[in-house]
Scaffold this motif. Structure first.
Motif, PDB file in Angstrom:
ATOM      1  N   ARG A   3      38.240  42.945  37.118  1.00 33.06           N
ATOM      2  CA  ARG A   3      37.319  42.014  37.770  1.00 33.06           C
ATOM      3  C   ARG A   3      37.998  40.667  37.948  1.00 33.06           C
ATOM      4  O   ARG A   3      38.771  40.226  37.096  1.00 33.06           O
ATOM      5  CB  ARG A   3      36.050  41.865  36.933  1.00 33.06           C
ATOM      6  N   GLU A 364      36.596  44.011  47.247  1.00 38.69           N
ATOM      7  CA  GLU A 364      37.536  43.295  46.400  1.00 38.69           C
ATOM      8  C   GLU A 364      38.925  43.201  47.014  1.00 38.69           C
ATOM      9  O   GLU A 364      39.619  42.177  46.861  1.00 38.69           O
ATOM     10  CB  GLU A 364      37.616  43.990  45.035  1.00 38.69           C
ATOM     11  N   ARG A 367      38.868  40.204  49.700  1.00 36.71           N
ATOM     12  CA  ARG A 367      38.379  38.862  49.389  1.00 36.71           C
ATOM     13  C   ARG A 367      39.478  37.805  49.503  1.00 36.71           C
ATOM     14  O   ARG A 367      39.306  36.770  50.140  1.00 36.71           O
ATOM     15  CB  ARG A 367      37.794  38.842  47.979  1.00 36.71           C
ATOM     16  N   ALA A 444      42.814  36.210  43.766  1.00 32.91           N
ATOM     17  CA  ALA A 444      41.522  35.789  43.210  1.00 32.91           C
ATOM     18  C   ALA A 444      41.612  34.385  42.635  1.00 32.91           C
ATOM     19  O   ALA A 444      40.676  33.591  42.731  1.00 32.91           O
ATOM     20  CB  ALA A 444      41.078  36.770  42.129  1.00 32.91           C
TER      21      ALA A 444
END
Length: 481
Positions: A3, A364, A367, A444
């Motif tokens: 994550r 994901e 992103r 991220a």
């Protein structure tokens, strides 16, 4: 894949510091002299007259709006002396005249006046003169039929010679009024920023990513933010109308539809206010349609048209409208300054509130790339809009300051320097984004960093708007020359 790291919230200590700075900026601000000044009068202040005057002539540094002008003459016993409707001199539109209708006796007389210029900022003051015993013309009233008002006469005004009886301490420089203007500027920059984000930034995003679904998702979120900004702008407009009426008429301005109607229809400030309200309603409808994605191209075109009109409305209630020189160019420059600030800081808010959330709502694996495309599209547009802000800001400083010494000797110059100091924080944040954040785009970690720095920039933008809300009601060095 694991994550992505949890997105950090805005640092609480920094947020508290910014809020405290905003509170101190408003609470610590003391009212100062407004734009227009009384240059001279006949009779002069402190004069001792051996001939009773037949009229009052007041000369100002700018043209007074007769629709909201007030003049009162009190006799030695404190009784009000009858005056004719106000009119401008045919020789000069900065000279306001009223014929004295009542008979005069020897003694001290007090003149109280209040005017507002094109920017709507009320100015008031008093002075006294003395009529000597045995002066010529004592006790001779002027026949009303002898007065021939000009076409600018205030003959139809609601109680034109009556001064506000209360709330006289409330004016354009009052903290409450500054707060209302802050809300107006915040809503205005957000609304125009939503349009700039959709028309300029998202077009570049589409070229970089070729992802129609991503662009549409960002556009719908931008429309929602623009809709909220339009609602806030409409509410601040209503509050500004109430504040302006109270500033000009005291407590009588609350609920008196005659006074409010005269303010709207009879002054440049009021007509500009009406244009702003109409344009805001049009934008409100356009954003609502764009949120539903029905004929969104036409809706965004309508929003862009109304935004262009809105960008120039603040100029007519600020130093630009009251500028004694290059007034038209000053108004154009002020409008471009608003567009530049909205395209820069307003679009930045949209990147934070609409763009990044839409990018992070994707799968994901997409992103990081989506956030990178967004920031790479926003960066060059922000540079262009920031350049517009800089150029128009320099022009305004030259126009209103007139030299280097007033920058630290006058309150306007000090506030301008404070605004530049706060802007430098945004510049430093931009440098941080270029050196530290941009290399991490596509990961991220990059999304987390860009959200953090964008929040800081928006928070600093709040301080810029507070200083601006004070600055537009502060007399410039050129006003007092």
């Amino acid at each position: 894949m694991g994550r992505p790291p949890r997105r950090p919230r805005f640092p609480p200590r920094s947020l508290r510091s910014l809020i405290l700075a905003a509170v101190f900026a408003l609470a610590g601000y003391s009212p100062v002299l407004a734009h227009g000044e009384l240059k001279g009068s006949s009779p002069e202040a402190g004069a001792h007259l051996r001939v009773a005057p037949r009229e009052l002539r007041l000369t100002f540094t700018e043209t007074p709006e007769l629709a909201v002008a007030r003049l009162e003459l009190l006799g030695p016993d404190g009784a009000r002396i009858a005056l004719s409707p106000l009119r401008l001199s045919p020789d000069s539109n900065t000279v306001m005249i009223s014929t004295i209708m009542g008979g005069l006796t020897a003694g001290t007389y007090t003149v109280s006046w209040q005017v507002a210029g094109a920017d709507g900022h009320p100015v008031r003051g008093t002075f006294a003169f003395v009529i000597a015993p045995g002066a010529q013309g004592l006790g001779d009233p002027i026949a009303p039929m002898g007065v021939v008002p000009s076409r600018d006469s205030a003959a139809t005004h609601h109680d034109p010679v009556s001064m506000p009886t209360s709330a006289q301490g409330f004016d354009a420089e009052s903290p409450a009024y500054v707060g209302i203007r802050f809300l107006m500027y915040a809503a205005l920059l957000t609304l125009i920023g939503a349009v700039a984000f959709r028309i300029v930034v998202l077009r570049l995003v589409q070229r970089l990513s070729d992802d129609i679904a991503l662009v549409r998702g960002m556009a719908r979120r931008a429309a929602a933010v623009g809709f909220g900004a339009a609602v806030l702008l409409l509410g601040s407009a209503l509050a500004r109308l109430a504040a302006q009426s109270i500033a000009l008429h005291g407590n009588r301005g609350i609920g008196d539809l005659t006074l409010v109607g005269t303010l709207i229809s009879g002054t440049s400030w009021g007509r500009t206010w009406l244009i702003q309200v109409i344009a805001t309603v049009v934008a409100l409808v356009a954003f609502r349609v764009a949120r539903l994605d029905r004929a969104s191209a036409a809706a965004w075109s309508l929003a862009a048209t109304s935004s262009l009109a809105l960008a120039f409305t603040p100029a007519f209630a600020s130093h630009a409208a009251a500028s004694p020189r290059l007034t038209g160019l000053a108004i154009v420059s002020d409008g471009l300054h608003v567009i530049g600030a909205a395209g820069w800081l307003g679009s930045l808010l949209l990147v934070l509130a609409a763009g990044i959330p839409a990018a992070l709502s994707q799968t994901e694996d997409r992103r990081g790339a989506s956030v990178a495309h967004l920031i790479n599209a926003f960066s060059p547009t922000a540079l262009v809009f920031a350049g517009i802000v800089s150029l128009t800001g320099l022009f305004a400083a030259w126009l209103h300051v007139g030299g280097f010494a007033p920058l630290w000797q006058e309150r306007y110059g000090q506030l301008l320097l404070a605004k530049l100091a706060v802007l430098s924080v945004v510049t430093l944040t931009g440098a941080y984004n270029w050196l530290r954040v941009k290399p991490t785009l596509g990961q991220a970690e990059g999304a987390v960093r860009i959200r953090r720095s964008a929040r800081i920039e928006v928070a600093v933008g709040v301080l810029i708007l507070i200083v601006t809300a004070i600055l537009v009601a502060t007399p410039t060095p050129m006003d007092t020359m």
